[in-house]
Scaffold this active site. Structure first.
Site, mmCIF file in Angstrom:
data_model
loop_
_atom_site.group_PDB
_atom_site.id
_atom_site.type_symbol
_atom_site.label_atom_id
_atom_site.label_comp_id
_atom_site.label_asym_id
_atom_site.label_seq_id
_atom_site.Cartn_x
_atom_site.Cartn_y
_atom_site.Cartn_z
ATOM 1 C CG ASP A 197 -1.957 1.118 1.182
ATOM 2 O OD1 ASP A 197 -1.790 2.062 0.387
ATOM 3 O OD2 ASP A 197 -2.939 1.048 1.947
ATOM 4 C CB ALA A 200 -3.050 14.736 -6.185
ATOM 5 C CE1 TYR A 231 -5.323 10.781 -11.100
ATOM 6 C CE2 TYR A 231 -6.061 12.366 -12.755
ATOM 7 C CZ TYR A 231 -5.319 11.248 -12.410
ATOM 8 O OH TYR A 231 -4.572 10.595 -13.359
ATOM 9 N N GLY A 232 -6.512 16.072 -10.121
ATOM 10 C CA GLY A 232 -5.698 16.957 -10.944
ATOM 11 C C GLY A 232 -4.723 17.767 -10.116
#
Length: 265
Positions: free
Chosen positions: A62, A156, A153-154
Site C-alpha cells: 500500500d 495532486a 486528482y488533478g
C-alpha cells in the site's frame, strides 16, 4: 542502423503494475530486458504476495503507508541487491463533484496520487543514489488543465509534477527525475468511463492524433527516459498525449479542421 534500448541487468520497480497503464509499463521494461518488481494494494490471485509471474515479481504494498513502502524497498534490495529505476505509476480517483465530496475522499485521493509517490521516492533514494538511477513519476494532463469532477486528482498530479522538478535539482547529478504526463489511454476502465464504442470514438476525435494512447506507448516513453539516450534529461515532464486536445473554439470557426485529423496508428 537500428537503435535498441538494452536494460539487461537493471532492476525496475513499478507501482500499480498489474494492469492498465502499469501493465504497459511493465511490458515495455521487460521487452528491454529489465528485471521488474511491481506492487499493488491487494492480492488479485491466491498467493500473490511475493509471487513471481514469469520474470515479474509481484508484492502486495500500500503506497499510502510509509511502513509498507519501506518494507517493500528493503525486501527488493535484499533479494536483488540493487534498484536502478523506480516508476511511480499507482494512482487514480473516482469522479466526484467537489462540493459534494467528503474531506475523507480528498485525503484518500491525495494520499494515492501524491503522498504515495513521495513515500516511494523517499524510501528508494539511497538505492537510486548508489546506482545513479532514475525516478519516473506518471502524471496526467489533468495536472495542467481544468479537471472538473476530478479536481483533487488533478491538483495532486500537479503537485507531483512540482515534486518532480524539485527532486531533479535536489538529487542531481546522481539521480535523474522526470515525469510522463499521460493523456487519454485505452484501458479497460476508460471504456466504461467514456461510454460505448461510438462515444469513445467521439472522444478520441478530440485528440489531434485521433486515437487514445495504448498502455504500451506510455511504457515505451518510460523506457526511453530510463535509458542512456535520455542521459541529459532531468526535471522534464514529457507529454504523451497525442498532441493534447483540439482547441474548443475551432468547432465554431468556419473551415476549421475539427475532424480529429488522421486516424493513423
Amino acid at each position: 542502423m537500428a537503435i535498441t534500448i538494452d536494460l539487461v541487468g537493471r532492476v525496475v520497480l513499478v507501482t500499480g503494475g498489474r494492469g492498465g497503464v502499469g501493465g504497459g509499463i511493465v511490458q515495455a521494461f521487460r521487452a528491454a530486458g529489465a528485471e521488474v518488481e511491481t506492487a499493488g494494494r491487494s492480492a488479485s490471485e491466491p498467493g500473490d504476495d511475493g509471487a513471481r509471474h514469469g520474470a515479474v515479481h509481484y508484492s502486495v504494498v500500500d503506497v499510502r503507508e510509509p511502513d509498507s513502502v519501506g518494507a517493500w524497498i528493503a525486501d527488493v534490495l535484499a533479494r536483488r541487491g540493487r534498484i536502478d529505476v523506480v516508476v511511480n505509476n499507482a494512482g487514480g480517483g473516482p469522479y466526484a463533484d467537489f462540493a459534494a465530496a467528503s474531506p475523507r475522499l480528498y485525503e484518500r485521493v491525495t494520499a494515492l496520487n501524491f503522498l504515495g509517490p513521495a513515500y516511494v521516492a523517499h524510501a528508494a533514494h539511497a538505492a537510486l543514489d548508489d546506482a545513479c538511477g532514475v525516478l519516473l513519476n506518471i502524471t496526467s494532463i489533468s495536472a495542467r488543465r481544468s479537471s472538473p469532477g476530478t479536481a483533487v486528482y488533478g491538483a495532486a498530479k500537479a503537485a507531483l509534477e512540482s515534486l518532480t522538478t524539485s527532486l531533479a535539482v535536489e538529487w542531481a547529478p546522481r539521480i535523474r527525475v522526470n515525469a510522463v504526463s499521460a493523456g487519454l489511454v485505452a484501458t479497460p476502465g476508460a471504456v466504461g468511463h467514456y461510454g460505448d464504442a461510438e462515444q469513445t470514438a467521439r472522444v478520441a476525435a478530440t485528440i489531434p492524433r485521433g486515437v487514445f494512447a495504448s498502455p504500451r506507448e506510455i511504457g515505451d516513453a518510460c523506457v526511453l527516459l530510463a535509458s542512456p539516450f535520455a542521459s541529459h534529461i532531468t526535471g522534464a515532464v514529457l507529454a504523451v498525449d497525442g498532441g493534447g486536445e483540439w482547441p474548443a473554439f475551432l468547432a465554431h470557426t468556419p473551415n476549421a479542421r475539427t475532424d480529429g485529423g488522421s486516424r493513423g496508428a
